[in-house]
Design an enzyme around this catalytic site. Structure first.
Site, PDB file in Angstrom:
ATOM      1  CG  HIS A 245     -23.185 -49.897 -31.353  1.00  0.00           C
ATOM      2  ND1 HIS A 245     -24.157 -50.774 -30.271  1.00  0.00           N
ATOM      3  CD2 HIS A 245     -23.147 -48.218 -30.886  1.00  0.00           C
ATOM      4  CE1 HIS A 245     -24.450 -49.788 -29.404  1.00  0.00           C
ATOM      5  NE2 HIS A 245     -23.827 -48.849 -29.261  1.00  0.00           N
TER       6      HIS A 245
ATOM      7  CD  GLU B 203     -32.730 -23.307 -24.419  1.00  0.00           C
ATOM      8  OE1 GLU B 203     -32.555 -23.950 -24.884  1.00  0.00           O
ATOM      9  OE2 GLU B 203     -32.709 -23.988 -23.151  1.00  0.00           O
TER      10      GLU B 203
ATOM     11  CG  ASP C 288     -35.458 -24.810 -27.912  1.00  0.00           C
ATOM     12  OD1 ASP C 288     -36.679 -24.603 -28.156  1.00  0.00           O
ATOM     13  OD2 ASP C 288     -34.442 -25.565 -26.731  1.00  0.00           O
TER      14      ASP C 288
ATOM     15  CB  CYS D   1     -24.352 -24.666 -27.578  1.00  0.00           C
ATOM     16  SG  CYS D   1     -26.353 -24.622 -25.946  1.00  0.00           S
TER      17      CYS D   1
HETATM   18  C1  PEP Z   1     -30.747 -24.657 -28.129  1.00  0.00           C
HETATM   19  O1  PEP Z   1     -32.273 -24.788 -27.734  1.00  0.00           O
HETATM   20  O2  PEP Z   1     -30.205 -23.827 -29.113  1.00  0.00           O
HETATM   21  C2  PEP Z   1     -29.546 -25.945 -27.451  1.00  0.00           C
HETATM   22  C3  PEP Z   1     -28.676 -26.038 -27.820  1.00  0.00           C
HETATM   23  O3  PEP Z   1     -30.725 -27.349 -26.714  1.00  0.00           O
HETATM   24  P1  PEP Z   1     -31.145 -28.135 -27.499  1.00  0.00           P
HETATM   25  O4  PEP Z   1     -30.891 -28.164 -29.073  1.00  0.00           O
HETATM   26  O5  PEP Z   1     -30.393 -29.575 -27.173  1.00  0.00           O
HETATM   27  O6  PEP Z   1     -32.761 -27.985 -27.080  1.00  0.00           O
HETATM   28 MG    MG Z   2     -32.745 -26.128 -26.420  1.00  0.00          MG
END
Ligand code: PEP
Ligand code: MG
Length: 587
Positions: free
Chosen positions: A199, A441, A465, A512
């Site tokens: 924290h 992914e 992924d 993402c």
């Molecule tokens: C990804 O796989 O790009 C993703 C955003 O998910 P995570 O990193 O949480 O597996």
């Molecule tokens: Mg992922």
């Protein structure tokens, strides 16, 4: 033992909060109190000791209330819950009962009894695998220390009493300590213990104070009142800096402060390309703590809420009510911007302590993410219910992770329909139009993007992924890390296929994974057809700078060129060069 400090002595720890601090060392005695066990004589003494213990608990709670009342600066407002957490620890029945048990059964003095309880808690926490949860050990220890001090009548030097330009050096700082930090006086802090997710580290980042933790022996090596420089990015401390070093760091500090300010100033600028395309730049969120900084860095909503983090810091999964409160909070604080909540993604490299995952030989390809949710349908439906209920509080979107086929999407939708029917029957409100999307992914999903696009409202490419599965490279295995290449032609072709599939069905494609936050890729990704980017909030200003200087037209041309290249290295060299030529001020 303090060493003789020669000029430019460097100590290395873990940098947990960026920036440069230049000042004088201020040693804060925060060593843990050591309680000595004493036996009580009579039954009367025993009961009196129980009362003394309970009074010390009450006194400690009062102290925390005072700290909370004083900590009203906006940067800390989001963190007042830490004080509440500490108050909850003080109310913890196990802590109280166990300590009273020692007093009564062993006739121990209150501090001795409490020390035994704390030692036991410490052992239990130390054995926990999950890093975040393990770090909570320091919260319990700091609360225990507060009560011990109260029992022993020891007062502590408050951080509010410190003179200006101080780099605070302590064994550990409790979050309550950190909340008293006055940014005008304290320019950094250094501790022996701690990690990135403590924290204290989170608070330091929110306050924007450079911090280096985990130095192990800082308090025994650093004397009081020596000139000291702290570099929160490098994780280094320089004692007795020479004139040359001092000048170098003064420059570095000015540059850092200037860049930070410039980047923050860009938070309100539109993320619009020079040929008029509005590009959504959003934040990936794991903890509520990150919402404040996300907004500060200009995030237009959350493109990925990694809901599994809510499941990580605990012994039992959160119930519907708790999940609902969490999702609602994010929806409200990000409104009117959208918030994309991804359903539980456990398994693979994400270990959730008390969800019973079988030991698997190949967990990355095992019962992970949506596969786990479709097996544990009760848990899944509870989560869906909580997300649906939160959907009336903002622009909430639902996203399923690691989809590999159309049948899976249909099964998810079927369960979603069932949950909606249950809510209808109970007349509980939700947004029936809540967009439903999937993460792309797996290579399978990329190949059939066109088919999947007909089933959902949006795609979000999870490159972390996608790269792992496309290139058959374990994303957490350091031995094959050199093969983990975002610009591998196979990955670029996969991204192109995903964007093309989405375009045919006229749905949006977000990204993402980590690739979304690297400005070197921004123009090419825009050209390939990515329309929204979600990333670590601190990357937003740098990506936005490229978006504002770019033209999507140029991106299309660039993407066509890189798709013709044959190796990841060729693409990387080409792109690097192109970006430097096109955006000389940005790289
Ligand atoms: C990804 O796989 O790009 C993703 C955003 O998910 P995570 O990193 O949480 O597996
Ligand atoms: Mg992922």
């Amino acid at each position: 033992m303090k060493i003789n400090i020669s000029p430019d002595t460097i100590l290395v720890g873990i940098g947990v909060s960026s920036g440069i601090g230049i000042g004088q060392s201020h040693l804060l005695n925060r060593s843990r109190v050591v309680a000595i066990e004493r036996r009580l004589q009579s039954e009367e003494d025993v009961e009196a000791e129980v009362k003394t213990f309970l009074a010390a608990i009450a006194h400690s709670k009062d102290q925390l209330d005072v700290i909370k009342d004083r900590a009203d600066s906006s940067a800390l407002a989001d963190h007042l819950y830490i004080i509440d957490t500490h108050k909850l620890i003080l109310e913890d029945q196990m802590l109280i009962d166990e300590t009273i048990g020692w007093i009564r059964q062993e006739r121990l003095n209150a501090e001795g009894a409490l020390q035994r309880t704390l030692n036991k808690f410490n052992e239990v926490f130390a054995g926990i695998q999950d890093e975040y949860l393990r770090e909570r050990r320091s919260d319990v220890a700091s609360v225990g220390d507060r009560v011990l001090r109260s029992l022993l009548g020891i007062t502590q030097q408050a951080l509010t009493d410190i003179d200006g330009n101080a780099v605070v050096v302590a064994h550990d700082l409790s979050p309550a300590d950190t909340m008293q930090i006055d940014k005008q006086k304290i320019v950094g802090f250094v501790t022996d213990v701690g990690g990135r997710t403590s924290h204290t580290a989170i608070l330091a980042r929110s306050l924007g104070i450079p911090a280096v933790v985990g130095l192990e022996t800082a308090t025994s090596l650093i004397p009081a009142n020596v000139p000291i420089i702290i570099d929160g990015d490098e994780g280094t401390i320089i004692l007795n800096p020479s004139q040359e070093t001092f000048r170098e760091y003064l420059d570095k500090k000015q540059q850092f402060d200037y860049c930070e300010q410039q980047l923050k100033d860009s938070a309100n600028l539109a993320a619009k390309t020079r040929d008029g395309r509005q590009v959504a730049l959003r934040a990936n969120i794991e903890l509520l703590d990150e919402l404040g900084p996300a907004l500060e860095y200009g995030a237009e909503g959350c493109g990925l809420v990694r809901s599994e983090f809510l499941f990580m810091n605990r012994s039992l999964p959160p119930d519907e009510e708790e999940q609902f409160t969490f999702y609602r909070e994010i929806a409200i604080r990000m409104a009117p911007h959208p918030v994309t909540i991804r359903t539980l993604d456990v398994g693979g490299d994400k270990f959730v302590a008390d969800i019973c995952l079988q030991d698997e030989i190949n967990p990355a390809m095992g019962l992970r993410a949506i596969r786990f949710s479709l097996k544990e349908q009760l848990l899944f439906k509870t989560q869906l219910k909580a997300i649906l209920r939160a959907s009336t509080f903002g622009d909430v979107r639902l996203m399923f992770p690691m989809i590999s086929g159309v049948a899976e999407v249909r099964q998810c939708r079927q369960l979603l329909n069932e949950v909606q029917a249950e809510l209808d029957a109970k007349r509980i409100a939700y947004d029936p139009q809540m967009p439903v999307g999937i993460m792309i992914e797996t290579p399978a999903a990329a190949f059939i993007a066109e088919l999947l696009a007909k089933e959902v409202d949006f795609f979000s490419i999870g490159t972390n992924d996608l790269i792992q599965y496309c290139l058959a490279i374990d994303r957490s295995n350091e031995h094959v890390a050199y093969l983990y290449q975002p610009l591998h032609p196979a990955v670029l072709r996969a991204i192109k296929a995903i964007c093309d599939g989405a375009a045919k069905a006229n749905i949006s494609v977000a990204m993402c994974g980590e690739m979304a936050g690297d400005p070197v890729y921004t123009l090419a990704l825009l050209g390939l057809g990515v329309t929204e980017f979600s990333m670590n909030a601190t990357s937003i200003p740098r990506v936005k700078r490229i978006v504002r200087l770019a033209k999507v037209r140029d991106g299309r041309r660039l993407s066509r060129l890189i798709l013709k290249l044959t190796t990841a290295t060729e693409v990387a060299d080409f792109l690097d060069n192109e970006m430097r030529i096109r955006f000389p001020t940005a790289f």
